[in-house]
Design a protein around this motif. Structure first.
Motif, PDB file in Angstrom:
ATOM      1  N   PHE A 270      70.151  -3.471 -24.283  1.00 54.09           N
ATOM      2  CA  PHE A 270      70.208  -2.079 -24.749  1.00 54.09           C
ATOM      3  C   PHE A 270      70.079  -1.098 -23.585  1.00 54.09           C
ATOM      4  O   PHE A 270      70.848  -0.132 -23.484  1.00 54.09           O
ATOM      5  N   ILE A 271      69.123  -1.341 -22.691  1.00 51.11           N
ATOM      6  CA  ILE A 271      68.932  -0.426 -21.561  1.00 51.11           C
ATOM      7  C   ILE A 271      70.135  -0.483 -20.616  1.00 51.11           C
ATOM      8  O   ILE A 271      70.552   0.546 -20.066  1.00 51.11           O
ATOM      9  N   ILE A 272      70.708  -1.661 -20.439  1.00 54.13           N
ATOM     10  CA  ILE A 272      71.926  -1.767 -19.629  1.00 54.13           C
ATOM     11  C   ILE A 272      73.036  -0.933 -20.272  1.00 54.13           C
ATOM     12  O   ILE A 272      73.764  -0.188 -19.589  1.00 54.13           O
ATOM     13  N   GLY A 273      73.178  -1.068 -21.596  1.00 56.09           N
ATOM     14  CA  GLY A 273      74.183  -0.275 -22.303  1.00 56.09           C
ATOM     15  C   GLY A 273      73.954   1.221 -22.151  1.00 56.09           C
ATOM     16  O   GLY A 273      74.895   1.994 -21.939  1.00 56.09           O
ATOM     17  N   ILE A 274      72.703   1.652 -22.241  1.00 55.55           N
ATOM     18  CA  ILE A 274      72.363   3.071 -22.082  1.00 55.55           C
ATOM     19  C   ILE A 274      72.742   3.555 -20.684  1.00 55.55           C
ATOM     20  O   ILE A 274      73.273   4.661 -20.507  1.00 55.55           O
ATOM     21  N   ASP A 283      83.310   1.808 -22.162  1.00 54.40           N
ATOM     22  CA  ASP A 283      83.753   0.471 -22.582  1.00 54.40           C
ATOM     23  C   ASP A 283      82.691  -0.589 -22.270  1.00 54.40           C
ATOM     24  O   ASP A 283      82.425  -1.477 -23.090  1.00 54.40           O
ATOM     25  N   LYS A 284      82.083  -0.488 -21.076  1.00 51.10           N
ATOM     26  CA  LYS A 284      81.025  -1.446 -20.719  1.00 51.10           C
ATOM     27  C   LYS A 284      79.809  -1.268 -21.623  1.00 51.10           C
ATOM     28  O   LYS A 284      79.191  -2.241 -22.055  1.00 51.10           O
ATOM     29  N   ALA A 285      79.475  -0.005 -21.878  1.00 53.19           N
ATOM     30  CA  ALA A 285      78.332   0.272 -22.751  1.00 53.19           C
ATOM     31  C   ALA A 285      78.567  -0.329 -24.130  1.00 53.19           C
ATOM     32  O   ALA A 285      77.679  -0.985 -24.702  1.00 53.19           O
ATOM     33  N   MET A 286      79.755  -0.127 -24.677  1.00 53.88           N
ATOM     34  CA  MET A 286      80.068  -0.652 -26.005  1.00 53.88           C
ATOM     35  C   MET A 286      79.984  -2.173 -26.038  1.00 53.88           C
ATOM     36  O   MET A 286      79.525  -2.766 -27.020  1.00 53.88           O
ATOM     37  N   LEU A 287      80.392  -2.801 -24.955  1.00 57.63           N
ATOM     38  CA  LEU A 287      80.342  -4.257 -24.872  1.00 57.63           C
ATOM     39  C   LEU A 287      78.903  -4.748 -25.041  1.00 57.63           C
ATOM     40  O   LEU A 287      78.628  -5.707 -25.780  1.00 57.63           O
ATOM     41  N   TYR A 288      77.951  -4.075 -24.388  1.00 60.01           N
ATOM     42  CA  TYR A 288      76.545  -4.484 -24.482  1.00 60.01           C
ATOM     43  C   TYR A 288      75.967  -4.194 -25.858  1.00 60.01           C
ATOM     44  O   TYR A 288      75.203  -5.000 -26.405  1.00 60.01           O
TER      45      TYR A 288
END
Length: 382
Positions: A270-274, A283-288
């Motif tokens: 979640f924090i990586i996505g944020i 796109d990377k955020a959505m992947l996480y």
């Protein structure tokens, strides 16, 4: 000295009776003058009953039994209205007879602790540090007994009381360190408090300091083992903190190496996505966020964040779908406002009105909700 746990001890006043000693009565203590209106002195019920059974009224009412009960009530309630008079009485008693209040309170606390009567042990040691707030050893023992009382509440399933006593213990350990920066055992126990509060950076720092101060080999080995086990948690907290400071790339440098070993740790993902979301790498955020929903399909914050990503990519139907899922799980004003605004952007005014007005019903003081209501009013006017 302030305490957070008085309310949990007040029931112990039921074990005390109060007797009014008149100024012109038979009871006297050299060096202490009873107030002209008299003094309500405490005495333990068990002592009073014993005196009555033995038909010796004064057996229950003597200086030592009164002193014991005074220390006890001071330990129960540090703000009790008669405490100033009780302190004067205890001071006079120390001068008159060979009675050391500090030693007596410590002895009684240890006695009850060894018997497993942790609440009574706590009351006596709390009485001691109320009377002698500069007693570091007493303060340390108080924090240890608080931890034991917390354990009893944990066994009883009372989380609120348990947390109150743990918080009290942690705060008093911090006070000890401020009073004596070389008190190694205070650092040792405080490390566990920070660890249990998921403050891993602080736990690491405090344990490292403890090891410098001369603990025994077994305790040092225990600390080193703990540090090794929580190394990844420290790295996560460092990365987490960097992300929420707006240092997204630095945060990712800490977080991304953890992913390979902890790829099902949803908080990490979640924090990586944020971080990626705030860097504009949607796109990377959505992947996480999608990875998290595979593990935890009802994780509300993730549903909302993914919906916001979809909305920023103009996929409003998908954003609405995700926000509807979130709203069914948690009827939160912020979620409802996001859902209402998503409907507004799709041109569905009726659903937008419903969800934003519902958010306003739940929290009319929320600034985001008020802003959404104003936006809604613009559409109503038009």
């Amino acid at each position: 000295m302030k305490f957070k746990i008085d309310k949990y001890l007040l029931r112990k006043t039921e074990e005390l009776a109060f007797i009014t000693v008149k100024k012109d009565g038979d009871f006297h203590l050299d060096g202490y003058e009873i107030p002209k209106e008299g003094l309500n002195v405490p005495i333990k019920n068990e002592v009073l009953v014993k005196g009555i059974k033995e038909k010796t009224a004064q057996e229950g009412l003597n200086s030592m039994s009164i002193a014991d009960a005074m220390i006890y009530i001071i330990g129960i309630d540090a703000e009790f209205k008669y405490n100033p008079e009780y302190k004067k009485f205890l001071s006079a008693l120390e001068k008159k007879v060979n009675f050391n209040v500090r030693s007596y309170a410590g002895y009684m606390s240890r006695k009850y602790f060894e018997l497993g009567e942790y609440t009574d042990a706590l009351i006596y040691i709390k009485g001691l540090i109320t009377l002698y707030p500069d007693d570091i050893e007493g303060l340390y023992n108080y924090s240890i007994v608080c931890q034991e009382v917390a354990t009893t509440y944990q066994k009883d399933g009372d989380a609120n009381a348990m947390n109150a006593f743990l918080l009290e213990a942690g705060e008093k350990l911090e006070e000890i360190i401020n009073m004596d920066e070389n008190f190694a055992l205070a650092y040792y126990h405080l490390g566990y408090h920070y660890y249990n509060q998921s403050q891993y950076i602080k736990a690491k720092a405090i344990w490292e300091e403890a090891m410098k101060l001369g603990l025994d080999e077994d305790t040092i080995a225990e600390i080193q083992e703990n540090l090794g086990k929580m190394d990844y948690k420290v790295q996560y907290e460092e990365g987490y903190s960097l992300v929420f400071q707006g240092k997204f790339e630095e945060g990712l440098e800490k977080l991304l190496p953890l992913e390979e070993e902890y790829n099902d740790w949803w908080n990490l993902l979640f924090i990586i996505g944020i971080a990626y979301k705030n860097m504009g790498e949607i796109d990377k955020a959505m992947l996480y966020f999608e990875k998290i929903l595979m593990i935890r399909p009802r994780q509300v914050d993730t549903l909302v964040e993914l919906a916001l990503c979809e909305a920023s990519s103009f996929n409003m139907d998908r954003a609405v779908e995700l926000l509807e899922q979130a709203a069914k799980i948690k009827e939160d004003p912020e979620i409802l406002c996001n859902l209402g605004m998503a409907y507004l952007n799709t041109g569905d005014i009726d659903d937008a009105i419903y969800y934003i007005e519902r958010a306003y019903e739940l929290n009319p003081e929320d600034e985001i909700t008020i802003s959404c209501m104003r936006e809604l009013d613009n559409y109503r006017v038009n």
